[in-house]
Scaffold this motif. Structure first.
Motif, PDB file in Angstrom:
ATOM      1  N   ALA A 110      52.219  43.715  34.526  1.00  0.00           N
ATOM      2  CA  ALA A 110      51.012  43.493  33.623  1.00  0.00           C
ATOM      3  C   ALA A 110      50.429  41.898  34.095  1.00  0.00           C
ATOM      4  O   ALA A 110      49.052  41.585  34.258  1.00  0.00           O
ATOM      5  CB  ALA A 110      50.935  43.614  32.114  1.00  0.00           C
ATOM      6  N   PHE A 111      51.104  40.682  34.174  1.00  0.00           N
ATOM      7  CA  PHE A 111      50.786  39.602  34.178  1.00  0.00           C
ATOM      8  C   PHE A 111      51.242  38.655  35.262  1.00  0.00           C
ATOM      9  O   PHE A 111      50.525  37.619  35.564  1.00  0.00           O
ATOM     10  CB  PHE A 111      51.336  38.730  32.861  1.00  0.00           C
ATOM     11  CG  PHE A 111      50.753  39.303  31.512  1.00  0.00           C
ATOM     12  CD1 PHE A 111      49.605  39.338  31.219  1.00  0.00           C
ATOM     13  CD2 PHE A 111      51.839  39.821  30.871  1.00  0.00           C
ATOM     14  CE1 PHE A 111      49.001  39.817  30.118  1.00  0.00           C
ATOM     15  CE2 PHE A 111      51.503  40.627  29.340  1.00  0.00           C
ATOM     16  CZ  PHE A 111      50.227  40.415  29.307  1.00  0.00           C
ATOM     17  N   LEU A 112      52.078  38.905  36.286  1.00  0.00           N
ATOM     18  CA  LEU A 112      52.622  38.323  37.143  1.00  0.00           C
ATOM     19  C   LEU A 112      51.284  38.287  38.424  1.00  0.00           C
ATOM     20  O   LEU A 112      50.805  39.225  38.777  1.00  0.00           O
ATOM     21  CB  LEU A 112      53.681  38.991  37.992  1.00  0.00           C
ATOM     22  CG  LEU A 112      54.223  38.100  39.198  1.00  0.00           C
ATOM     23  CD1 LEU A 112      54.450  36.734  38.999  1.00  0.00           C
ATOM     24  CD2 LEU A 112      55.223  38.834  39.943  1.00  0.00           C
ATOM     25  N   PRO A 113      50.796  37.228  38.936  1.00  0.00           N
ATOM     26  CA  PRO A 113      49.701  37.056  39.873  1.00  0.00           C
ATOM     27  C   PRO A 113      50.297  37.807  41.215  1.00  0.00           C
ATOM     28  O   PRO A 113      51.361  37.897  41.405  1.00  0.00           O
ATOM     29  CB  PRO A 113      49.515  35.582  40.248  1.00  0.00           C
ATOM     30  CG  PRO A 113      50.033  35.053  39.000  1.00  0.00           C
ATOM     31  CD  PRO A 113      51.179  35.600  38.280  1.00  0.00           C
ATOM     32  N   ASN A 114      49.329  38.249  41.719  1.00  0.00           N
ATOM     33  CA  ASN A 114      49.940  39.145  43.108  1.00  0.00           C
ATOM     34  C   ASN A 114      49.187  38.651  44.384  1.00  0.00           C
ATOM     35  O   ASN A 114      48.179  39.213  44.859  1.00  0.00           O
ATOM     36  CB  ASN A 114      49.603  40.506  42.780  1.00  0.00           C
ATOM     37  CG  ASN A 114      50.143  41.437  44.077  1.00  0.00           C
ATOM     38  OD1 ASN A 114      51.339  41.026  44.498  1.00  0.00           O
ATOM     39  ND2 ASN A 114      49.618  42.485  44.584  1.00  0.00           N
ATOM     40  N   PRO A 115      49.229  37.334  44.779  1.00  0.00           N
ATOM     41  CA  PRO A 115      48.599  36.837  45.996  1.00  0.00           C
ATOM     42  C   PRO A 115      48.683  37.533  47.159  1.00  0.00           C
ATOM     43  O   PRO A 115      49.958  37.835  47.391  1.00  0.00           O
ATOM     44  CB  PRO A 115      49.006  35.202  45.902  1.00  0.00           C
ATOM     45  CG  PRO A 115      50.384  35.154  45.356  1.00  0.00           C
ATOM     46  CD  PRO A 115      50.320  36.256  44.256  1.00  0.00           C
ATOM     47  N   GLY A 135      52.480  42.438  48.434  1.00  0.00           N
ATOM     48  CA  GLY A 135      52.297  41.343  47.362  1.00  0.00           C
ATOM     49  C   GLY A 135      53.619  41.366  46.545  1.00  0.00           C
ATOM     50  O   GLY A 135      54.262  42.188  46.678  1.00  0.00           O
ATOM     51  N   PRO A 136      53.991  40.233  45.989  1.00  0.00           N
ATOM     52  CA  PRO A 136      55.016  39.961  45.326  1.00  0.00           C
ATOM     53  C   PRO A 136      55.104  40.921  43.787  1.00  0.00           C
ATOM     54  O   PRO A 136      56.204  41.327  43.375  1.00  0.00           O
ATOM     55  CB  PRO A 136      55.460  38.535  44.949  1.00  0.00           C
ATOM     56  CG  PRO A 136      53.849  38.138  44.844  1.00  0.00           C
ATOM     57  CD  PRO A 136      52.909  38.748  45.716  1.00  0.00           C
ATOM     58  N   ARG A 137      54.088  40.953  43.127  1.00  0.00           N
ATOM     59  CA  ARG A 137      54.180  41.808  41.870  1.00  0.00           C
ATOM     60  C   ARG A 137      54.744  43.100  41.775  1.00  0.00           C
ATOM     61  O   ARG A 137      55.540  43.314  41.074  1.00  0.00           O
ATOM     62  CB  ARG A 137      52.652  41.749  41.245  1.00  0.00           C
ATOM     63  CG  ARG A 137      52.682  42.391  39.988  1.00  0.00           C
ATOM     64  CD  ARG A 137      51.233  42.020  39.274  1.00  0.00           C
ATOM     65  NE  ARG A 137      50.209  42.949  39.679  1.00  0.00           N
ATOM     66  CZ  ARG A 137      48.997  42.443  39.976  1.00  0.00           C
ATOM     67  NH1 ARG A 137      48.531  41.466  38.929  1.00  0.00           N
ATOM     68  NH2 ARG A 137      48.007  42.988  40.515  1.00  0.00           N
TER      69      ARG A 137
END
Length: 564
Positions: free
Chosen positions: A497-502, A337-339
């Motif tokens: 902490a806050f970035l979504p991780n689809p 995932g991107p996070r």
């Protein structure tokens, strides 16, 4: 223009092999714009010596381009949507060409700043519109590849700038960094005239003069105050007035755009976590990269004694790290995932900057090569995933306005990066420089720039001034790099902490099920968003095919075919 159906012998643009030539021309124009953001950095020490540019002048030579570029991009995209993207793209290239010619002819800092301002205005038309015509040339199967090629041209242009500039300055005078644009932009203009179809979107939001003035004047006033503060003092009336005016104008812009039905600057998109935090990452990357490339060349050239070409080549470790990490990033994002990838990239960028901040005047190039490589890896891991993540988080119907906002934020980050980090450098340099025993005029010249201090030392025989200036500049560079590291570290922790991780599998499932606004949606939204750097008329193939178009050039598609 006839509206009859195309004959069996006519080929739509998606089947014409010449569309790849058109893409090459578009990539060439975007590459020129991208490396022009940094090409002057290696020429700045030479210009400081030959035309008497001060540190503030050098900041404005860089920022006059990026400020106008950032402020004019949204209205430029809207003008292209309404009056024809091909027409406005060619006009932007022509303006950029005129600015390049002017830059090669002037001989004063003010003239160079004026030329760069003209180039920034032209570039504001070229970048969004060059991307927005891609959906009209390529079908869904080929469009991601075309977008990837265009994005690569933009990503690699900034590190290439110092290398190209150094190679030119090895054999020619500083004005050659402007002349190199002329043949490249000329080729792009000819290719656009002959190969691009005309497209437009009459339903695009109109250009609002008040919003455009607030954006341009607000950003300009803010940057002016930051640049002038080290010399005048942060409490100076002009500095305070400039900063206050900039803040008020930008606040007025946001408030005005929130009240209109179809805003030029769609700030409501920042309520989407995926778009917001990926945009923060992309903007801070621009802030840090342009700041690093601004502060380092003077140290390499004036303190270490390398020529312009040697300086450009010594920035290659950053480009090498960026290229390797950029190739690895998609596979890492697909697995984790991107996070974690973006956060790790920002932390690597922070590590590189903090390592660079330990440089001392007696160090050679070895330490610089190490931290540039680490920083390049951080850039590669963060910039591509954050751009794709921001665009993929957008609903399909808002891909154009979202990508326009993203590009504006990135260019604003670049402009503010040079202003803030250049001012930090200037303040730390002046605070450490020892000008005892110099006349007031000589002391003033020495405080204006590192090049000026070396010139004063040669002219007056004040040998200790050279050592003091080198040590003061390295101290200022270290402080600026420490600011870069702190910004990257804070961003990395916040993103973790806050970035979504689809996850890729879940994103593809949602996309297949018709969810248009899911964060990290599949390739189609990403391609549409990346191709749509105009404001309303760059929302993927549907917009281009469904818009009222006036075909022109060999790739033009008959009107009846465009409405299918």
């Amino acid at each position: 223009m006839s509206s009859s159906a195309p004959s069996s012998s006519s080929a739509p643009p998606h089947a014409d092999p010449r569309r790849w030539l058109a893409l090459v021309a578009l990539c060439l124009s975007m590459l020129v714009l991208s490396f022009d953001t940094t090409i002057l950095n290696v020429a700045l020490p030479t210009m400081a010596d030959e035309i008497g540019a001060t540190t503030g002048d050098m900041q404005w030579i860089v920022d006059s381009y990026t400020v106008v570029f950032a402020a004019a991009m949204l209205p430029a995209g809207l003008l292209g949507d309404r009056f024809g993207r091909r027409r406005m793209l060619i006009a932007g290239l022509a303006v950029f060409l005129a600015g390049s010619v002017l830059g090669s002819l002037v001989g004063s800092p003010g003239g160079v700043i004026a030329a760069r301002t003209v180039m920034g205005l032209g570039g504001a038309f070229v970048m969004p519109l060059a991307l927005s015509v891609i959906p009209g040339l390529f079908g869904p199967a080929e469009r991601p590849r075309a977008v990837a090629l265009a994005s690569t041209a933009v990503a690699f242009g900034m590190p290439l700038g110092p290398i190209i500039g150094g190679a030119l300055l090895k054999s020619f005078w500083w004005g050659s960094v402007f002349l190199v644009n002329i043949p490249l932009v000329g080729i792009a203009i000819v290719a656009c005239v002959w190969l691009l179809p005309e497209t437009r979107d009459p339903a695009a939001p109109r250009v609002r003069v008040t919003s455009t003035v607030c954006a341009t004047a607000g950003l300009g006033a803010l940057v002016y105050g930051i640049i002038e503060a080290p010399g005048r003092g942060w409490g100076d009336a002009l500095v305070v007035a400039s900063l206050a005016a900039g803040a008020l104008l930008l606040a007025a812009l946001v408030l005005r755009e929130r009240r209109v039905a179809r805003p030029m600057l769609d700030m409501s998109l920042l309520r989407q976590r995926g778009f917001l935090w990926n945009s923060v990452a992309a903007t801070l990357v621009s802030f840090i990269l342009t700041g690093m490339v601004f502060v380092l060349p003077s140290y390499l050239q004036t303190t270490l004694g390398h020529d312009a070409l040697g300086t450009g080549l010594r920035l290659l470790p950053m480009m090498g790290g960026l290229m390797v990490a950029a190739r690895l990033a998609p596979a890492l994002v697909a697995k984790a995932g991107p996070r974690p990838v973006i956060a790790a990239g920002m932390l690597a960028l922070a590590a590189g900057a903090f390592l660079g901040a330990t440089t001392s005047a007696g160090d050679g190039y070895g330490r610089i090569a190490v931290w540039l490589t680490v920083a390049g890896v951080g850039l590669g891991l963060s910039v591509v995933p954050s751009m794709n993540g921001a665009l993929g988080a957008l609903p399909r119907e808002r891909a154009g306005s979202g990508s326009g906002l993203l590009q504006t934020l990135r260019q604003t980050g670049a402009a503010v990066g040079v202003a803030i980090l250049g001012s930090v450098l200037a303040a730390a340099y002046r605070g450490r420089l020892d000008t005892a025993g110099l006349s007031p005029d000589a002391a003033h010249a020495a405080r204006e720039s590192l090049v000026g201090a070396h010139a004063v030392a040669v002219r007056t025989g004040h040998g200790a001034l050279t050592a003091s200036a080198d040590a003061a500049y390295v101290h200022g560079m270290d402080v600026a790099l420490a600011v870069c590291g702190a910004a990257a570290l804070a961003a990395g922790l916040l993103l973790a902490a806050f970035l979504p991780n689809p996850r890729p599998g879940r994103a593809e499932t949602r996309a297949a099920g018709g969810s248009s606004g899911a964060a990290g949606a599949g390739p189609a939204p990403v391609a549409q968003g990346a191709a749509g750097a105009g404001t309303a008329g760059a929302q993927g193939a549907a917009d281009v095919q469904g818009a009222d178009s006036s075909p022109a050039g060999p790739l033009a598609e008959p009107r009846a075919d465009a409405r299918q």
